[in-house]
Design a protein around this motif. Sequence first.
Motif, PDB file in Angstrom:
ATOM      1  N   ILE A  33       5.043 -24.911   3.715  1.00 47.91           N
ATOM      2  CA  ILE A  33       3.806 -25.685   3.810  1.00 47.91           C
ATOM      3  C   ILE A  33       2.737 -24.945   3.010  1.00 47.91           C
ATOM      4  N   PRO A  34       2.156 -25.589   2.000  1.00 52.82           N
ATOM      5  CA  PRO A  34       1.129 -24.920   1.194  1.00 52.82           C
ATOM      6  C   PRO A  34       0.014 -24.355   2.075  1.00 52.82           C
ATOM      7  N   GLY A  35      -0.349 -23.103   1.809  1.00 49.17           N
ATOM      8  CA  GLY A  35      -1.417 -22.459   2.554  1.00 49.17           C
ATOM      9  C   GLY A  35      -0.996 -21.880   3.895  1.00 49.17           C
ATOM     10  N   ARG A  36       0.268 -22.047   4.249  1.00 48.79           N
ATOM     11  CA  ARG A  36       0.761 -21.544   5.539  1.00 48.79           C
ATOM     12  C   ARG A  36       2.083 -20.804   5.312  1.00 48.79           C
ATOM     13  N   PRO A  37       2.000 -19.511   5.016  1.00 48.60           N
ATOM     14  CA  PRO A  37       3.218 -18.761   4.699  1.00 48.60           C
ATOM     15  C   PRO A  37       4.209 -18.742   5.861  1.00 48.60           C
ATOM     16  N   SER A  38       5.467 -18.798   5.530  1.00 47.48           N
ATOM     17  CA  SER A  38       6.526 -18.671   6.538  1.00 47.48           C
ATOM     18  C   SER A  38       6.878 -17.196   6.668  1.00 47.48           C
ATOM     19  N   ILE A  39       7.017 -16.748   7.897  1.00 51.00           N
ATOM     20  CA  ILE A  39       7.436 -15.380   8.159  1.00 51.00           C
ATOM     21  C   ILE A  39       8.821 -15.470   8.779  1.00 51.00           C
ATOM     22  N   LEU A  40       9.809 -14.954   8.051  1.00 49.90           N
ATOM     23  CA  LEU A  40      11.193 -15.046   8.507  1.00 49.90           C
ATOM     24  C   LEU A  40      11.726 -13.661   8.836  1.00 49.90           C
ATOM     25  N   PRO A  41      12.195 -13.464  10.061  1.00 54.25           N
ATOM     26  CA  PRO A  41      12.800 -12.181  10.408  1.00 54.25           C
ATOM     27  C   PRO A  41      14.103 -11.975   9.646  1.00 54.25           C
ATOM     28  N   ASN A  42      14.410 -10.721   9.367  1.00 62.04           N
ATOM     29  CA  ASN A  42      15.617 -10.378   8.608  1.00 62.04           C
ATOM     30  C   ASN A  42      16.797 -10.115   9.524  1.00 62.04           C
ATOM     31  N   ALA A  43      17.971 -10.516   9.058  1.00 56.91           N
ATOM     32  CA  ALA A  43      19.235 -10.219   9.736  1.00 56.91           C
ATOM     33  C   ALA A  43      20.146  -9.530   8.740  1.00 56.91           C
ATOM     34  N   TRP A  44      21.008  -8.662   9.223  1.00 53.12           N
ATOM     35  CA  TRP A  44      21.930  -7.935   8.346  1.00 53.12           C
ATOM     36  C   TRP A  44      23.381  -8.131   8.742  1.00 53.12           C
TER      37      TRP A  44
END
Length: 115
Positions: A33-44
């Motif tokens: 969504i423009p102007g609303r960054p996505s924060i995605l947790p990392n998995a390994w």
Amino acid sequence: MTARTHRTTGARDGMPHTATLLDKAQSLRSLHIPGRPSILPNAWDAASARVVADAGAPAIATTSAGIAWSLGQGDGDHLNRDQALAAIARITAAVDIPDSADIERASMPRQYPPV
């Protein structure tokens, strides 16, 4: 277009669920969504992916460094293509949420000098 079906065990109830590759792609795209960054947790690995999904994340990002380290390799293009893709396959098979994969170059020929 034929959507690939992906069966996993549901992260919350343990019952089998079916998600298609198209479903996951549309879900991931809806997070942009423009102007609303996505924060995605990392998995390994598959276990960390399940923890992320169980915590309610809408999607997972993989970490090339984390995957490499979990396989006893160093960061920075040390995994070959098959190792990287196998790790991503295990992660995506463990959850029904989409995954944004960071696999660096996966031992592809370097076209540019390292930065």
